[in-house]
Design an enzyme around this catalytic site. Structure first.
Site: not given
Length: 477
Positions: A82, A157, A181
């Protein structure tokens, strides 16, 4: 092996083939990179792809196999990271124009451990600006949609990570979870996501290390792969005080060794702060509970009234963004996500007394969950109240609809089951529970005692065997 089948191997399967010299790491990485490049125009899962670095690492991995040297548990396996996690010499933008040119000098310890285990970094995945919302979109990059239906969100996210894994663009990915997330996008995209126990996996990027409720963890297509990743990533870091004496996550409760779950006590949380739950989501959750009960588990509903501290949680969440991001407003306001700006504006309106009262409420929630876990071995809930929201959902102003009825903001109406366990620190795992009539995946969440991460993974593996999900692939694969 056809490339489509190659892309949907688990990391464990691919690793075994690599060790037997039946799969070339070079061919494997080439296949993943080619698929990622083909998917990028419509899926938009990656901020950066790393073809040169990945292919060089794959050649070195192949040579190591040929030389017969000891191999790590993820040797030759493609992994994505990420865009919130530092990678040496590779842009880490946090989904923001503010950090568009940010190139860290060092790897986060998580990345270091994955590399040492033999994993090959193929790219950095999309996230909303600073991970502020449960959808993955932003003014600088557009939308990262759901691979099962491009009109829906991939969640957030860690949406880019979950979308990439679901689409076969690498079997494993690193996500982060500050309010669900990892678990939200994993549930939206039909993959596995683990938020570890607080301190089990270090989070070096925390601005407030002592008040931290953000976690790094695995996203994968199989429970086994998530367990291997956890074993690689876990352990202390001198930059994270919670990890310095963090819980051991390597022990499995003896009663979970086999397939007989007799005596396992499961508390079913049907509702948190959400006003309603989609009937198909509930049905798939109950089917998962029935699978555990069929193996001997004792399942009963949690009847206690729990204050899920939705509003105090919002005070901490939005208040923290207001303080942390204020320094960027003078120069960058016009480039920032309007949803983030709305969150910051709301956060500025909370008083110091409200913020401290919210922190006290966090302690009360922790003790309430501890009380439940004195009676139950694990807690089970749906991961979300419904399948993935529309890709254009406005998290600052739109209300979530469940079965056509408005049900509040995302934290109330959609993801009410996940954020509480960021605040309490307990490990929480989401695994697929089936599909809804709209063709989108549903997920079930399993929560355990501090340090019981392997217990959750074991139960996830039981559900994986009882209610298999890996045979279905997103359309267009």
């Amino acid at each position: 092996m056809p490339n489509d089948d190659l892309l949907f191997l688990t990391a464990a399967q691919a690793g075994a083939l690599i060790r037997r010299r039946a799969l070339s790491p070079v061919e494997y990485v080439d296949a993943v990179l080619a698929a990622a490049e083909r998917a990028q125009p419509r899926l938009n899962a990656f901020v950066t792809l790393l073809p040169e670095q990945a292919r060089a690492a794959a050649r070195a991995a192949e040579q190591a196999v040929m030389d017969g040297v000891p191999l790590g548990p993820l040797h030759g396996i493609p992994v994505s990271i990420k865009d919130q996690v530092d990678t040496a010499g590779i842009r880490t933008t946090h989904g923001s124009a503010i950090f568009a040119d940010n190139i860290p000098a060092r790897d986060d310890i998580i990345v270091t451990r994955l590399r040492e285990a033999g994993a090959i970094l193929v790219g950095k995945t999309r996230m909303p600006e600073f991970g502020h919302k449960a959808l993955t979109d932003g003014p600088g990059f557009g939308v990262t949609p759901n691979p099962w239906d491009l009109s829906r969100t991939s969640g957030g996210s860690s949406g880019g990570a979950a979308a990439a894994v679901a689409m076969g663009l690498g079997p494993i990915a690193v996500g982060t979870d500050g309010a669900g997330s990892i678990r939200i996008p994993a549930a939206c995209c039909g993959v596995v996501g683990l938020k570890p126990t607080l301190g089990a996996v270090p989070w070096e990027a925390a601005s407030d290390a002592f008040g931290n409720y953000t976690y790094a963890g695995p996203i994968s297509r199989s429970v086994t792969d998530a367990a291997v990743m956890l074993g690689v990533m876990a352990g202390p870091s001198p930059r994270d005080p919670w990890s310095m004496n963090g819980p051991s996550v390597t022990a499995l409760s003896p009663r979970l060794i086999g397939g007989d779950l007799s005596g396992l006590r499961v508390g079913y949380i049907a509702q948190a702060s959400n006003p309603r739950l989609d009937r198909e989501m509930e049905a798939n959750t109950r089917a998962s509970l029935d699978a555990l009960a069929a193996l001997g588990a004792e399942v009963e509903p949690v009847t206690e009234v729990i204050d899920w501290i939705e509003f105090p949680g919002r005070i901490m969440y939005q208040g923290n963004f207001a303080v942390a991001m204020a320094k960027h407003l003078a120069e960058w306001r016009d480039s920032m996500d309007p949803v983030l700006l709305a969150f910051m504006e709301r956060g500025e309106g909370f008083s110091l007394a409200q913020f401290r009262q919210a922190q006290f409420a966090r302690t009360g929630l922790f003790r309430a969950i501890q009380g439940l876990l004195e009676r139950y071995d694990v807690l089970v809930s749906p991961t979300l109240t419904r399948t993935a929201l529309p890709a254009g959902f406005d998290a600052a102003h739109d209300e979530v609809e469940v079965e056509g009825k408005k049900s509040g903001i995302t934290r109330q109406g959609w993801s009410a089951y996940v954020y509480p366990f960021n605040l309490t620190g307990h490990p929480a795992l989401t695994v697929p529970s089936g599909f809804a009539s709209d063709g989108l995946p549903t997920g079930v969440q399993i929560v355990g005692r501090w340090g019981a991460d392997l217990d959750l993974l074991r139960l996830g593996a039981v559900l994986e065997a009882a209610r298999p999900w890996s045979g279905r692939r997103p359309p267009g694969v």
